[in-house]
Design an enzyme around this catalytic site. Structure first.
Site, short mmCIF file in Angstrom:
data_model
loop_
_atom_site.label_atom_id
_atom_site.label_comp_id
_atom_site.label_asym_id
_atom_site.label_seq_id
_atom_site.Cartn_x
_atom_site.Cartn_y
_atom_site.Cartn_z
N HIS A 269 19.57 -25.46 112.84
CA HIS A 269 20.25 -26.72 112.54
C HIS A 269 21.46 -26.95 113.45
O HIS A 269 22.29 -27.81 113.17
CB HIS A 269 20.68 -26.77 111.08
CG HIS A 269 19.54 -26.91 110.12
ND1 HIS A 269 19.74 -27.13 108.78
CD2 HIS A 269 18.21 -26.87 110.31
CE1 HIS A 269 18.57 -27.22 108.17
NE2 HIS A 269 17.62 -27.06 109.10
N GLU B 267 7.69 -35.56 111.08
CA GLU B 267 8.41 -36.18 112.19
C GLU B 267 7.48 -36.73 113.27
O GLU B 267 7.71 -37.82 113.79
CB GLU B 267 9.38 -35.17 112.81
CG GLU B 267 10.64 -34.91 111.99
CD GLU B 267 10.41 -33.96 110.83
OE1 GLU B 267 11.33 -33.78 110.01
OE2 GLU B 267 9.30 -33.40 110.74
#
Length: 400
Positions: free
Chosen positions: A205, A136
């Site tokens: 998450h 990322e």
């Protein structure tokens, strides 16, 4: 990366004025995906058998929007799920401007983790829809660099929680380069992806990163909540000269709504009046919009007249719309899924207090998620997030 795109000839700014014909992507639905309509109906054909009560929470929370836009009441137009509306907005902008490109994990032929980019790699090629490694920080920095050369990258985080790995790029480069370069560089980049408390996705998450990013100078933040505003905000974010973070809620992707056939672009700095009212101003965004609207039904039956505003623009706040409502109702309730400590609600409370304190007849009340990691167990997960019954109780106490 810039050299790679320049070799394709897509950096030429003169190409940005190309034909802007609309492209309407056919609706697609796979087995196993259930459809939540804007009137709260669920397609029983695709709802998984044996679904537990807590799994239907969002379905029950979707209320008919009394102050909805013309898009949801008009008979013209076409119906899309929210993730399809995002895709349609992105695809139209990629057709309009060859400088628009997409990058992220599995955004190519797989179509993205929630199928927002499905079919785009086949149509636009692997270099405009670029699959990246699981890195990322690297591909976010690559997107920022591409934006500095004149491209308009759309960077997808497979999950918003993963973008914490790119926090250095977003904070030190994305938000500040325009200033630190003395205005030599613009950073027209969109960073988007799913976030929020899902359905037993676990703590890592279920992140709400609005509070993390709101303090970064130079960045705009918006949160979509309907297919109509998802498409309009996506198009506006891509066309903006500023870096924009677009927050999408993982539980709203299958919300269906009729949107116009004609092209439209929404403002990145305007709130939406969802339901006009007189007694109390309820400010909310993203998934909590539907919890608020469910609570509004109960409140109306009890004789209350709440005004519901979807703030949409998380940075900056639309203080014009918010202020006019506060001057009318004199009471404010903020409902968010963000954490209570240092969240959007805390910043919004401070802004209202600083600008409209004299118009308040009662202290501002803020309902937020609890400051705990989101549990995996479904029943415990529900306890950490604001529920409609809590909203009803808060309004009753505010209006005493």
């Amino acid at each position: 990366m810039a050299t790679l795109f320049q070799g394709l000839g897509v950096v030429n700014p003169s190409l940005s004025s190309s034909n802007s014909n609309n492209f309407l992507l056919p609706s697609q639905r796979k087995d196993g995906i259930f459809v939540v309509r804007s009137d709260a109906r669920v397609s029983s054909k695709v709802l998984k058998a044996g679904a537990r009560k807590h799994e239907l929470l969002v379905t029950n929370a979707v209320a008919t929007k009394e102050g909805s836009s013309a898009a949801s009441t008009s008979k013209s137009g076409h119906e899309l799920l929210l993730f399809e509306a995002l895709r349609e907005g992105l695809e139209e902008e990629m057709e309009r401007d060859p400088c628009v490109c997409v990058m992220g994990e599995d955004v190519g032929h797989y179509g993205g983790s929630y199928k927002v980019t499905k079919g785009l790699a086949t149509k636009f090629g692997d270099l405009r829809v670029l699959d990246t490694p699981i890195a990322e920080n690297s591909f976010t920095g690559m997107g920022i660099g591409a934006a500095m050369t004149g491209l308009r990258p759309v960077v997808e985080g497979m999950n918003m929680g993963f973008l914490l790995l790119a926090f250095n790029q977003i904070s030190n480069n994305c938000g500040m380069l325009h200033y630190t370069s003395g205005g030599q560089f613009k950073i027209p980049i969109v960073i988007r992806g799913p976030g929020g408390v899902g359905r037993q996705l676990g703590a890592e998450h279920s992140q709400r990163l609005e509070s993390y990013f709101q303090s970064i100078p130079g960045i705009q933040m918006v949160a979509c909540s309907t297919p109509y505003n998802a498409k309009g905000l996506m198009k506006a974010a891509i066309r903006s000269e500023n870096p924009v973070i677009l927050f999408e809620h993982v539980l709203l992707y299958n919300l269906k709504e009729r949107i116009p056939d004609e092209e439209y672009v929404l403002s990145l700095e305007e709130a939406e009046m969802v339901r006009p009212g007189e007694h109390v101003t309820i400010l909310t965004y993203s998934r909590m919009r539907y919890h608020v609207m469910q609570a509004a039904k109960t409140l109306v039956n009890k004789g209350y007249d709440p005004e519901v505003i979807d703030i949409r623009s998380l940075k900056p706040f639309d203080l014009h719309t918010i202020g006019n409502s506060v001057k009318k109702t004199h009471r404010v309730l903020i409902v968010e899924e963000c954490m209570r400590t240092g969240g959007i609600g805390a910043s919004l409370t401070a802004a209202i207090t600083e600008n409209f304190h004299d118009y308040l007849d009662a202290p501002i009340v803020c309902l937020s998620s609890q400051d705990v990691p989101t549990p995996y167990a479904g029943t415990l997960e529900e306890w950490t997030v604001v529920q409609p019954a809590q909203i009803v109780t808060a309004v009753e106490q505010l209006c005493k």
